[in-house]
Write an enzyme that holds these catalytic residues in place. Structure first.
Site, PDB file in Angstrom:
ATOM      1  N   THR A  87       1.271  -1.421   0.122  1.00 34.33           N
ATOM      2  CA  THR A  87      -0.054  -0.084   0.317  1.00 34.33           C
ATOM      3  C   THR A  87       0.714   1.075  -0.176  1.00 34.33           C
ATOM      4  O   THR A  87       1.128   1.910  -0.495  1.00 34.33           O
ATOM      5  CB  THR A  87      -1.090   0.352   0.766  1.00 34.33           C
ATOM      6  OG1 THR A  87      -1.853  -1.119   0.971  1.00 34.33           O
ATOM      7  CG2 THR A  87      -1.722   1.088   0.602  1.00 34.33           C
ATOM      8  N   TRP A 129       0.581  -9.167   4.356  1.00 35.40           N
ATOM      9  CA  TRP A 129       0.009  -8.939   3.097  1.00 35.40           C
ATOM     10  C   TRP A 129       0.440 -10.339   2.320  1.00 35.40           C
ATOM     11  O   TRP A 129       0.198 -10.090   0.770  1.00 35.40           O
ATOM     12  CB  TRP A 129       0.754  -7.167   3.548  1.00 35.40           C
ATOM     13  CG  TRP A 129      -0.596  -6.464   3.939  1.00 35.40           C
ATOM     14  CD1 TRP A 129      -1.390  -5.573   3.021  1.00 35.40           C
ATOM     15  CD2 TRP A 129      -1.073  -6.256   5.445  1.00 35.40           C
ATOM     16  NE1 TRP A 129      -2.239  -5.419   4.107  1.00 35.40           N
ATOM     17  CE2 TRP A 129      -1.971  -5.454   5.326  1.00 35.40           C
ATOM     18  CE3 TRP A 129      -0.798  -6.831   6.253  1.00 35.40           C
ATOM     19  CZ2 TRP A 129      -2.637  -5.115   6.582  1.00 35.40           C
ATOM     20  CZ3 TRP A 129      -1.137  -6.663   7.736  1.00 35.40           C
ATOM     21  CH2 TRP A 129      -2.359  -5.205   7.505  1.00 35.40           C
ATOM     22  N   ASN A 175      -3.508 -10.984   4.364  1.00 35.25           N
ATOM     23  CA  ASN A 175      -4.743  -9.978   4.501  1.00 35.25           C
ATOM     24  C   ASN A 175      -5.016  -9.928   3.118  1.00 35.25           C
ATOM     25  O   ASN A 175      -4.569  -9.191   2.214  1.00 35.25           O
ATOM     26  CB  ASN A 175      -3.494  -8.622   4.400  1.00 35.25           C
ATOM     27  CG  ASN A 175      -4.738  -7.138   4.472  1.00 35.25           C
ATOM     28  OD1 ASN A 175      -5.473  -7.644   5.664  1.00 35.25           O
ATOM     29  ND2 ASN A 175      -4.405  -6.984   3.438  1.00 35.25           N
ATOM     30  N   GLU A 176      -6.863  -9.843   2.792  1.00 31.18           N
ATOM     31  CA  GLU A 176      -7.847  -9.342   2.299  1.00 31.18           C
ATOM     32  C   GLU A 176      -7.880 -10.567   0.384  1.00 31.18           C
ATOM     33  O   GLU A 176      -7.126  -9.757  -0.169  1.00 31.18           O
ATOM     34  CB  GLU A 176      -7.597  -7.288   1.762  1.00 31.18           C
ATOM     35  CG  GLU A 176      -8.120  -7.404   2.847  1.00 31.18           C
ATOM     36  CD  GLU A 176      -7.824  -5.419   2.844  1.00 31.18           C
ATOM     37  OE1 GLU A 176      -7.172  -5.601   1.178  1.00 31.18           O
ATOM     38  OE2 GLU A 176      -7.775  -5.345   2.932  1.00 31.18           O
ATOM     39  N   GLU A 252      -9.915  -4.808  10.161  1.00 30.81           N
ATOM     40  CA  GLU A 252      -9.439  -2.903   9.862  1.00 30.81           C
ATOM     41  C   GLU A 252     -10.163  -2.454   9.603  1.00 30.81           C
ATOM     42  O   GLU A 252     -11.156  -3.328   8.826  1.00 30.81           O
ATOM     43  CB  GLU A 252      -8.520  -4.191   8.328  1.00 30.81           C
ATOM     44  CG  GLU A 252      -7.609  -2.656   8.129  1.00 30.81           C
ATOM     45  CD  GLU A 252      -6.820  -2.671   6.900  1.00 30.81           C
ATOM     46  OE1 GLU A 252      -6.254  -3.626   6.471  1.00 30.81           O
ATOM     47  OE2 GLU A 252      -6.880  -2.090   5.797  1.00 30.81           O
ATOM     48  N   ARG A 374     -14.317   4.190   3.659  1.00 29.34           N
ATOM     49  CA  ARG A 374     -14.717   2.692   3.143  1.00 29.34           C
ATOM     50  C   ARG A 374     -15.166   2.104   4.152  1.00 29.34           C
ATOM     51  O   ARG A 374     -14.914   1.695   5.526  1.00 29.34           O
ATOM     52  CB  ARG A 374     -13.340   1.764   2.693  1.00 29.34           C
ATOM     53  CG  ARG A 374     -12.581   2.390   1.817  1.00 29.34           C
ATOM     54  CD  ARG A 374     -10.798   1.700   1.168  1.00 29.34           C
ATOM     55  NE  ARG A 374     -10.298   1.817   2.014  1.00 29.34           N
ATOM     56  CZ  ARG A 374      -9.310   0.639   1.463  1.00 29.34           C
ATOM     57  NH1 ARG A 374      -9.293  -0.156   1.692  1.00 29.34           N
ATOM     58  NH2 ARG A 374      -7.966   0.994   3.174  1.00 29.34           N
TER      59      ARG A 374
END
Ligand SMILES: *[C@@H]1O[C@H](CO)[C@@H](O)[C@H](O)[C@H]1NC(C)=O
Ligand SMILES: *[C@@H]1O[C@H](CO)[C@@H](O)[C@H](O)[C@H]1NC(C)=O
Ligand SMILES: *[C@@H]1O[C@H](CO)[C@@H](O)[C@H](O)[C@H]1NC(C)=O
Ligand SMILES: *[C@@H]1O[C@H](CO)[C@@H](O)[C@H](O)[C@H]1NC(C)=O
Ligand SMILES: *[C@@H]1O[C@H](CO)[C@@H](O)[C@H](O)[C@H]1NC(C)=O
Ligand SMILES: *[C@@H]1O[C@H](CO)[C@@H](O)[C@H](O)[C@H]1NC(C)=O
Ligand SMILES: *[C@@H]1O[C@H](CO)[C@@H](O)[C@H](O)[C@H]1NC(C)=O
Length: 663
Positions: A87, A129, A175-176, A252, A374
């Site tokens: 990110t 991540w 993560n995600e 998160e 978000r």
């Protein structure tokens, strides 16, 4: 379970019936509260914090972690660095290569220790991540060899204890990104095998589904997952998640600018994640906006500390809306079942330590002060209202409540943040409050709470116009030189003890393989530094290509993009290659070629590169002598300076220097 939001009618002074809200533990308690937290990472969001001078750095850490002072965070989650862009930069792995283990890279170890030093009870969470490339043996996928991945993650947890005396409380999956059932079970097995039964598993740090559904289908999976962690749940959960009977977390959330609106968004979700969605922890992305503002999601964080060169930082409203909950609760307290929405908008939660203490948090955030980016949460109509609360059950005999208050305004300077008010007297087990719009109230039996403060930090200043680093002074001794922010690849201090002297201490790109990525990492490595507004600058750096024939390095100016889209970065890039050529390009990936030719550069020897850019003209020097000169007709007008490598290859940099002309 019975309806929890009980409205009642109260006979007040024989005047009239008015509605109110019952706060009671009769009929049982709600869920156990796990704490309010924040995440450092995903990625490199705390990059600039480590380089703050004291005492400012300690002050920032106090605002975040010190109990009874500021945000007083109860959970601290960090990225388990995976060498890839996640990110706002890359964070280094503890195992760049299969035979490599180093538990002193990056700043997350240091940050966890600083958090623990201030609050020994803070809970620690680790989540990857991305992963170093060798984990997938060349495939961009961490689950083909789940035993290797589990070993890699468990090594990080063991290293935390062994080298830093840090007990990791929770660990996540990926993560995600996709989860893998076999891997999750193997992770549990591996943790247990190493005596880490106490480490809880959070899954899957993405949406509620499909993990909740899978857990209901698979008893073994249900057993090994302790917490379902969803991201940006918009204050709601799903029936399957509730059916698992597991703890539910917004693992998160927030991701909103930390102006006055940010504080409102945060206050709203801290309450409503429980009221609407049964979530017992909410974790902010991110902890502190300590990355160059022009990177993605600039200024998102509970506060801002992005100028280590000036020492300036900003304690923003989310710090104080956090304090409304954290300073008057502890993980292990319980929510009451009597929580809910207020008649004219807003919500209230109540928590107890089960020893008679009670903390009520009320928020009345209207649309204007609760726009969470978000997901975009719907407009709320909130009107001023008088709310009456009746205390019952164990709380029936409470006589007074301490009061803390915030009011958020569109004009930040008019905010009232976390102010102690006169205590409220509870009469006949009830009290009334006149609630305005965009307010937060804490009412509590606890006689603590403190709005910590330090003298104003220094004024903001731009990045120094002249800056150099010979990589010899390593204070503080972090693995990366100050202000360099890796956007692809990993750059670390390097010591070559067999060097005759000139280049014993250098800065080295250390990835030799593309990581298992979280974003579309550029195939080149790049670390940016400086001021994004720089237009006319001279960058000079000694470079050392280590890979014969195919290796290459660059220095750059006007680099205009970092983060997950680093691969589209433009700018002016001056490259030299081990095959004896040079190139000038207008982009990182090298498609826009502005010039090329022979340079005579070779691997295994030091060269000095100079790149000068002014207006539309530029030139490059090699070892102080002119190599090329040209007109720059394309590309961004300004951006950071940068260094980098042509691929994931070892290469070194020394005596970095930049001089910017600013108006
Ligand atoms: C979940 O939250 C809803 C809404 O507050 C509530 O009605 C329900 O009882 C809760 N369920 C559990 C199992 O906590
Ligand atoms: C409330 O908390 C305080 C401080 O932790 C504690 O001393 C006290 O016994 C608790 N119970 C009540 C009823 O105040
Ligand atoms: C709230 O936002 C709306 C729409 O952006 C705006 O028109 C209105 O003036 C704002 N109200 C306040 C009190 O700031
Ligand atoms: C709240 O109560 C006060 C005092 O009784 C009254 O003056 C005020 O108008 C009430 N506010 C609202 C919004 O009902
Ligand atoms: C915000 O409020 C302060 C203090 O009242 C005032 O000086 C300032 O001009 C206001 N700013 C804006 C943008 O309205
Ligand atoms: C270390 O320095 C020696 C002597 O200059 C050189 O031969 C060697 O290549 C250097 N090693 C690295 C990894 O840079
Ligand atoms: C950069 O240099 C050019 C040419 O000298 C000049 O026109 C321009 O104003 C300068 N830009 C800045 C931001 O200093």
């Amino acid at each position: 379970m019975a309806a929890v939001s009980v409205t009642f009618l109260l006979w007040l002074s024989g005047v009239r019936w008015i509605s109110g809200y019952i706060i009671t533990d009769q009929g049982g308690l709600g869920r156990e509260f796990d704490g309010i937290g924040a995440v450092s990472g995903g990625g490199a969001t705390s990059r600039l914090l480590v380089n703050y001078p004291e005492p400012h750095r300690s002050h920032i850490l106090d605002y975040l972690f010190r109990p009874n002072f500021g945000a007083s965070l109860q959970i601290f989650k960090v990225e388990i660095g995976g060498d890839a862009q996640t990110t706002d930069g890359t964070e280094p792995s503890h195992m760049h290569y299969p035979d490599d283990q180093n538990y002193f890279r990056g700043y997350e170890w240091w940050l966890m220790k600083e958090a623990k030093k201030r609050n020994p009870n803070i809970k620690l969470v680790g989540l990857p991540w991305a992963f170093p490339g060798w984990i997938g043996r060349g495939k961009n996928w961490p689950y083909d060899f789940p035993d290797i991945t589990a070993y890699y993650i468990v090594s990080w947890i063991i290293g935390a204890k062994q080298y830093h005396d840090l007990d990791i409380d929770y660990v996540g999956i990926w993560n995600e990104r996709a989860f893998d059932v076999t891997y999750i079970k193997l992770l549990r097995y591996t943790l247990d095998k190493f005596g880490l039964e106490r480490v809880r598993i959070v899954a899957s740090d993405n949406l509620w589904q499909p993990i909740a559904y899978k857990m209901l289908q698979d008893m073994e999976l249900l057993r090994v997952i302790d917490v379902i962690g969803a991201h940006y749940p918009g204050t709601h959960t799903v029936p399957d998640a509730i059916s698992t009977g597991k703890k539910l977390w917004a693992s998160e959330d927030y991701s909103t600018f930390n102006d006055e609106v940010g504080g409102g968004c945060w206050a709203r979700i801290l309450n409503q994640n429980y009221v609407n969605g049964n979530m017992t922890s909410t974790i902010s992305w991110n902890l502190v906006a300590s990355y160059y503002e022009q990177l993605p999601f600039g200024l998102e964080g509970l506060m801002t500390a992005k100028e280590p060169w000036s020492g300036n930082y900003v304690v923003s409203s989310p710090i104080w809306t956090t304090a409304h909950t954290t300073q008057f609760t502890e993980p292990g307290w319980f929510y009451l079942r009597t929580v809910g929405h207020l008649e004219k908008g807003g919500s209230y939660v109540a928590l107890t330590d089960r020893l008679g203490n009670l903390t009520i948090v009320i928020e009345t955030m209207s649309h204007n002060h609760s726009v969470c980016i978000r997901p975009f949460l719907p407009t709320y109509n909130v009107s001023p209202q008088n709310a009456t609360f009746k205390l019952d059950g164990q709380f029936k005999d409470i006589k007074t409540l301490q009061v803390w208050h915030s009011k958020l305004c569109t004009n930040t300077t008019k905010n009232t943040l976390f102010q102690k008010m006169s205590p409220i007297t509870v009469q006949n087990g009830a009290f009334s409050l006149e609630l305005g719009v965009d307010e937060v109230y804490t009412l509590t039996t606890l006689k603590k709470g403190h709005k910590g403060s330090y003298p104003e930090p220094p004024k903001p200043k731009p990045f120094p116009r002249k800056y150099k680093d010979d990589f010899k002074v390593r204070n503080p001794p972090f693995s990366e030189a100050p202000y360099f922010a890796d956007q692809s690849g990993v750059f670390e201090y390097f010591i070559n003890t067999s060097d005759p002297g000139d280049h014993t201490f250098t800065f080295r790109q250390v990835l030799t393989q593309r990581p298992i990525t979280w974003a579309s990492d550029a195939p080149q490595a790049i670390s940016v530094i400086g001021d994004f507004t720089w237009s006319n600058i001279t960058v000079t750096c000694d470079v050392y290509i280590e890979t014969p024939d195919t290796g290459g390095v660059f220095i750059a100016a006007r680099v205009n993009q970092g983060g997950t889209e680093t691969y589209v970065t433009k700018g002016i890039y001056f490259w030299v290659f081990a095959d004896g050529t040079y190139k000038v390009t207008g982009d990182l990936v090298g498609k826009i070629v502005l010039g090329k030719g022979l340079s005579g550069v070779r691997a295994g020897t030091w060269h000095t590169l100079t790149l000068h850019v002014e207006g539309s003209s530029a030139y490059g020097l090699l070892n102080g002598l002119p190599l090329w000169k040209g007109e720059i007709t394309v590309g961004p007008a300004h951006g950071w300076a940068a260094i980098g490598t042509a691929s994931f290859e070892f290469a070194q940099f020394d005596n970095f220097m930049v001089k910017a002309k600013v108006l």
